[in-house]
Design a protein around this motif. Sequence first.
Motif, PDB file in Angstrom:
ATOM      1  N   ARG A   1      42.473  84.697 -56.172  1.00  0.00           N
ATOM      2  CA  ARG A   1      43.771  84.372 -56.736  1.00  0.00           C
ATOM      3  C   ARG A   1      44.004  85.171 -58.032  1.00  0.00           C
ATOM      4  O   ARG A   1      45.083  85.728 -58.259  1.00  0.00           O
ATOM      5  CB  ARG A   1      43.823  82.866 -57.013  1.00  0.00           C
ATOM      6  N   ALA A   2      42.958  85.260 -58.830  1.00  0.00           N
ATOM      7  CA  ALA A   2      43.065  85.986 -60.103  1.00  0.00           C
ATOM      8  C   ALA A   2      43.405  87.457 -59.872  1.00  0.00           C
ATOM      9  O   ALA A   2      44.258  88.030 -60.551  1.00  0.00           O
ATOM     10  CB  ALA A   2      41.754  85.859 -60.874  1.00  0.00           C
TER      11      ALA A   2
ATOM     12  N   LEU B   1      47.098  87.750 -58.810  1.00  0.00           N
ATOM     13  CA  LEU B   1      48.034  87.534 -59.919  1.00  0.00           C
ATOM     14  C   LEU B   1      48.021  88.723 -60.879  1.00  0.00           C
ATOM     15  O   LEU B   1      49.068  89.173 -61.342  1.00  0.00           O
ATOM     16  CB  LEU B   1      47.690  86.235 -60.667  1.00  0.00           C
TER      17      LEU B   1
ATOM     18  N   ARG C   1      57.337  86.915 -66.276  1.00  0.00           N
ATOM     19  CA  ARG C   1      57.563  86.094 -65.092  1.00  0.00           C
ATOM     20  C   ARG C   1      57.632  87.033 -63.902  1.00  0.00           C
ATOM     21  O   ARG C   1      57.603  88.250 -64.044  1.00  0.00           O
ATOM     22  CB  ARG C   1      58.858  85.293 -65.221  1.00  0.00           C
TER      23      ARG C   1
ATOM     24  N   GLU D   1      57.329  81.456 -62.388  1.00  0.00           N
ATOM     25  CA  GLU D   1      56.136  81.585 -63.215  1.00  0.00           C
ATOM     26  C   GLU D   1      54.993  81.948 -62.276  1.00  0.00           C
ATOM     27  O   GLU D   1      54.946  81.460 -61.146  1.00  0.00           O
ATOM     28  CB  GLU D   1      55.791  80.238 -63.881  1.00  0.00           C
ATOM     29  N   LEU D   2      54.076  82.775 -62.764  1.00  0.00           N
ATOM     30  CA  LEU D   2      52.959  83.168 -61.908  1.00  0.00           C
ATOM     31  C   LEU D   2      52.191  81.940 -61.402  1.00  0.00           C
ATOM     32  O   LEU D   2      51.736  81.903 -60.264  1.00  0.00           O
ATOM     33  CB  LEU D   2      52.011  84.096 -62.667  1.00  0.00           C
ATOM     34  N   GLN D   3      52.112  80.910 -62.268  1.00  0.00           N
ATOM     35  CA  GLN D   3      51.359  79.696 -61.882  1.00  0.00           C
ATOM     36  C   GLN D   3      52.005  78.984 -60.691  1.00  0.00           C
ATOM     37  O   GLN D   3      51.339  78.260 -59.965  1.00  0.00           O
ATOM     38  CB  GLN D   3      51.282  78.703 -63.051  1.00  0.00           C
ATOM     39  N   GLU D   4      53.316  79.179 -60.537  1.00  0.00           N
ATOM     40  CA  GLU D   4      54.020  78.492 -59.447  1.00  0.00           C
ATOM     41  C   GLU D   4      53.717  79.112 -58.078  1.00  0.00           C
ATOM     42  O   GLU D   4      53.998  78.510 -57.052  1.00  0.00           O
ATOM     43  CB  GLU D   4      55.534  78.621 -59.635  1.00  0.00           C
TER      44      GLU D   4
ATOM     45  N   ARG E   1      52.175  80.200 -54.794  1.00  0.00           N
ATOM     46  CA  ARG E   1      51.137  79.672 -53.896  1.00  0.00           C
ATOM     47  C   ARG E   1      51.103  80.493 -52.609  1.00  0.00           C
ATOM     48  O   ARG E   1      52.117  81.066 -52.218  1.00  0.00           O
ATOM     49  CB  ARG E   1      51.466  78.216 -53.537  1.00  0.00           C
TER      50      ARG E   1
END
Length: 327
Positions: A286-287, A290, A303, A321-324, A326
């Motif tokens: 995942r890292a 991203l 973003r 947001e990158l965190q969003e 999936r």
Amino acid sequence: MMLCSDFKEFRTHLQQLAGTRRVVAVIDNKVENLYGEAFPFEKMTVVAEERHKTMQTVEMLIQRLLELHADRDVLLLGVGGGITTDICGFVASIYKRGVACGLVPTTLLGMVDAAVGGKNGVNMLGYKNMLGTIRQPEFVVSTIDFLSTLETAEVRQGLAEMLKAFLIKGEYFEECGAFFANNGVGEMLEDGTKRSQLQAFIQAAVAVKEGLVREDEQDNGVRQLLNLGHTFGHALERCTGMSHGDAVAIGMVCAAKCVNSADTPLITEVLQSCGLPVEVPAGVSRAAMLEAMMQDKKRADGRCRVVVLEAVGRVEVREMELQELRW
Ligand SMILES: NC(=O)c1ccc[n+]([C@@H]2O[C@H](COP(=O)([O-])OP(=O)(O)OC[C@H]3O[C@@H](n4cnc5c(N)ncnc54)[C@H](O)[C@@H]3O)[C@@H](O)[C@H]2O)c1
Ligand SMILES: [Zn+2]
């Protein structure tokens, strides 16, 4: 784009389009070996490899044009896949401040995507398509007959972009998927009905891109929908080195999963049935994804601008947001 039903019709059209002008062809060397006699012009060959899609090749071609004393009234004809048509379009847009350009895409990807829409360019310092212009060619003409010699893996790259167009527009997605799942290109080209079907699907995919480009040539609005699957796709290409179309296929599934689309299973199934990959390879963290996405040129203010796939025929550009994200 004018897509001729066979080689004979193609040659007649090309002759008409060229008219009595001096034509210099920028031609893929593989295509020259296979179809060279269809292009009775002065020629400059290029090697269709990303590492040669550079300013060095552009300069070499321009030098040749000067040696040939090519004037402002020359017609540059780009013949080959997207690498060749991108290079030719760029040279035509800057040589003597711009000369006429015609394109003959010979790959499926070239027909449905690269040769359509006027974007051209070359890579720089390992970044893809960093230099270029947006300039419509005078004409784009081809025939499905070129596809008879294309490798299966290359067909798949074009198919991914075709299915992308149909996902955006909400038409022919399942039909086109089933057609390619059940037939090899060889079979399609041998049978009259299948030939027409193949031609119709290509033309429909081209129409989707042409429509969006007509509305937003400079890529500030709806044209961005064509980036469906590409934010994830580019990151995957960077992390794994996989081919562009394959990466876009996985990217389109990500774009659906991202918004919990109810169509995710359908989309996955259709892509998979055509031999396209649908899952981010297990080894890609995942890292890493991203990180690669952060470097994508489509990001804005830290973003990420993602084309999300709510459902077949329902796509939109969203700042996330990158965190969003999936997948
Ligand atoms: N300008 C745009 O809007 C746009 C859009 C999408 C892609 N692109 C660019 O297009 C390029 C990819 O294009 P592509 O997939 O066509 O790749 P390509 O030009 O590398 O062609 C793929 C391979 O097929 C060979 N080939 C070409 N025609 C053939 C034929 N008829 N029979 C047998 N072999 C043939 C080529 O020699 C090459 O080995 C990338 O550089 C990408 O950046 C541009
Ligand atoms: Zn693409």
